[in-house]
Scaffold this motif. Structure first.
Motif, short mmCIF file in Angstrom:
data_model
loop_
_atom_site.label_atom_id
_atom_site.label_comp_id
_atom_site.label_asym_id
_atom_site.label_seq_id
_atom_site.Cartn_x
_atom_site.Cartn_y
_atom_site.Cartn_z
N ALA A 34 0.84 -1.20 0.00
CA ALA A 34 0.00 0.00 0.00
C ALA A 34 0.88 1.24 0.00
N LEU A 35 0.34 2.31 -0.57
CA LEU A 35 0.98 3.62 -0.55
C LEU A 35 -0.02 4.59 0.03
N LEU A 36 0.38 5.29 1.09
CA LEU A 36 -0.49 6.25 1.76
C LEU A 36 0.07 7.66 1.57
N THR A 37 -0.75 8.54 1.00
CA THR A 37 -0.35 9.93 0.81
C THR A 37 -1.47 10.86 1.26
N TYR A 38 -1.08 12.10 1.56
CA TYR A 38 -2.08 13.14 1.76
C TYR A 38 -2.63 13.51 0.38
N ASP A 39 -3.69 14.30 0.35
CA ASP A 39 -4.30 14.68 -0.92
C ASP A 39 -3.33 15.40 -1.85
N ASP A 40 -2.34 16.11 -1.28
CA ASP A 40 -1.38 16.84 -2.12
C ASP A 40 -0.25 15.95 -2.65
N GLY A 41 -0.30 14.65 -2.35
CA GLY A 41 0.70 13.71 -2.85
C GLY A 41 1.87 13.46 -1.91
N THR A 42 1.95 14.20 -0.80
CA THR A 42 3.01 14.00 0.18
C THR A 42 2.82 12.66 0.88
N PRO A 43 3.87 11.84 0.97
CA PRO A 43 3.74 10.55 1.66
C PRO A 43 3.43 10.74 3.15
N VAL A 44 2.63 9.85 3.70
CA VAL A 44 2.34 9.86 5.13
C VAL A 44 3.25 8.82 5.77
N ASP A 45 4.31 9.30 6.41
CA ASP A 45 5.27 8.38 7.01
C ASP A 45 4.87 8.05 8.44
N ASP A 46 5.33 6.91 8.92
CA ASP A 46 5.15 6.50 10.32
C ASP A 46 3.69 6.46 10.76
N ALA A 47 2.80 6.10 9.83
CA ALA A 47 1.38 5.99 10.14
C ALA A 47 1.01 4.52 10.35
N HIS A 48 0.10 4.28 11.26
CA HIS A 48 -0.38 2.92 11.51
C HIS A 48 -1.72 2.74 10.79
N LEU A 49 -1.79 1.71 9.95
CA LEU A 49 -3.02 1.41 9.23
C LEU A 49 -3.60 0.10 9.73
N SER A 50 -4.90 0.10 9.92
CA SER A 50 -5.62 -1.12 10.29
C SER A 50 -6.69 -1.37 9.24
N PHE A 51 -6.74 -2.60 8.75
CA PHE A 51 -7.74 -2.99 7.76
C PHE A 51 -8.79 -3.80 8.50
N ILE A 52 -10.02 -3.30 8.53
CA ILE A 52 -11.12 -3.93 9.26
C ILE A 52 -11.99 -4.69 8.27
N SER A 53 -12.04 -6.01 8.43
CA SER A 53 -12.79 -6.85 7.51
C SER A 53 -14.28 -6.50 7.55
N GLN A 54 -14.87 -6.37 6.37
CA GLN A 54 -16.30 -6.10 6.24
C GLN A 54 -17.04 -7.33 5.72
N THR A 55 -16.32 -8.44 5.58
CA THR A 55 -16.90 -9.66 5.01
C THR A 55 -16.98 -10.75 6.06
N GLY A 56 -17.64 -10.44 7.17
CA GLY A 56 -17.86 -11.46 8.19
C GLY A 56 -16.99 -11.25 9.41
N LYS A 57 -17.29 -12.03 10.43
CA LYS A 57 -16.54 -11.96 11.68
C LYS A 57 -15.14 -12.46 11.45
N ASN A 58 -14.18 -11.78 12.07
CA ASN A 58 -12.80 -12.15 11.87
C ASN A 58 -12.00 -11.78 13.11
N SER A 59 -11.22 -12.71 13.63
CA SER A 59 -10.42 -12.44 14.82
C SER A 59 -8.98 -12.08 14.47
N TRP A 60 -8.66 -12.02 13.18
CA TRP A 60 -7.30 -11.71 12.76
C TRP A 60 -7.15 -10.20 12.63
N THR A 61 -5.90 -9.71 12.83
CA THR A 61 -5.62 -8.29 12.63
C THR A 61 -4.83 -8.12 11.35
N PHE A 62 -5.13 -7.04 10.63
CA PHE A 62 -4.50 -6.78 9.34
C PHE A 62 -4.03 -5.34 9.29
N GLY A 63 -2.86 -5.11 8.72
CA GLY A 63 -2.40 -3.74 8.56
C GLY A 63 -0.90 -3.64 8.55
#
Length: 168
Positions: A34-63
């Motif tokens: 994944a590539l995370l940037t602000y709207d102006d194209g500047t990279p967002v460094d040192d950010a923590h991303l969490s992906f929350i599953s929307q396809t059913g119950k899930n006990s795993w963590t993603f990000g």
């Protein structure tokens, strides 16, 4: 020499499946960067991303956590490279701290005690979010992605860079 050669082939064959064994019940994973940037194209460094599953119950963590260029390799449970196929909401936490400077070095004991007393006093350090707080909440984040077996790279926008006094 042939013995060494065949020994290496046997060793390679035995280790071909080496690596972290996936836990029972973990679906197959798709390797995604994944590539995370602000709207102006500047990279967002040192950010923590969490992906929350929307396809059913899930006990795993993603990000994962972005590097200086705003890139991250998605991981499951922080260990396994990749993420299962599915629909996800994406949460972002990006904070900066201000208020307490680094202590000068070298420091004598009297100065060290004075610095520690000062730095532990209330309201000396403040934490700011540089991403709108809506990105921290599953119900409010505008980021949603679909991961399938063909997904290799995703680009995410974190909105306009802000500076909001935060609780974390």
């Amino acid at each position: 020499m042939k013995t060494v050669y065949w020994g290496l082939i046997v060793l390679w064959a035995l280790c071909a499946g080496c690596g972290p064994k996936l836990p029972d019940g973990l679906p197959s994973l798709v390797k995604v960067q994944a590539l995370l940037t602000y709207d102006d194209g500047t990279p967002v460094d040192d950010a923590h991303l969490s992906f929350i599953s929307q396809t059913g119950k899930n006990s795993w963590t993603f990000g994962g956590k972005t590097d200086a260029q705003g890139k991250l390799q998605l991981r499951t449970q922080g260990t396994y490279e990749g993420i299962p196929e599915g629909d996800y909401k994406v949460l972002i936490r990006k904070s900066i701290k201000e208020g307490i400077p680094e202590p000068p070095e070298p420091m004598d004991e009297e100065s060290r005690n004075a610095y520690q007393k000062w730095s532990n006093s209330p309201n000396k350090e403040k934490v700011y979010s540089t991403v709108d707080l809506a990105y921290r909440q599953e119900a409010k984040t505008p980021l949603a992605v679909k991961i399938d077996s063909n997904t290799k790279n995703i680009e995410l926008k974190a909105g306009k860079k802000v500076k909001i006094l935060s609780d974390m």
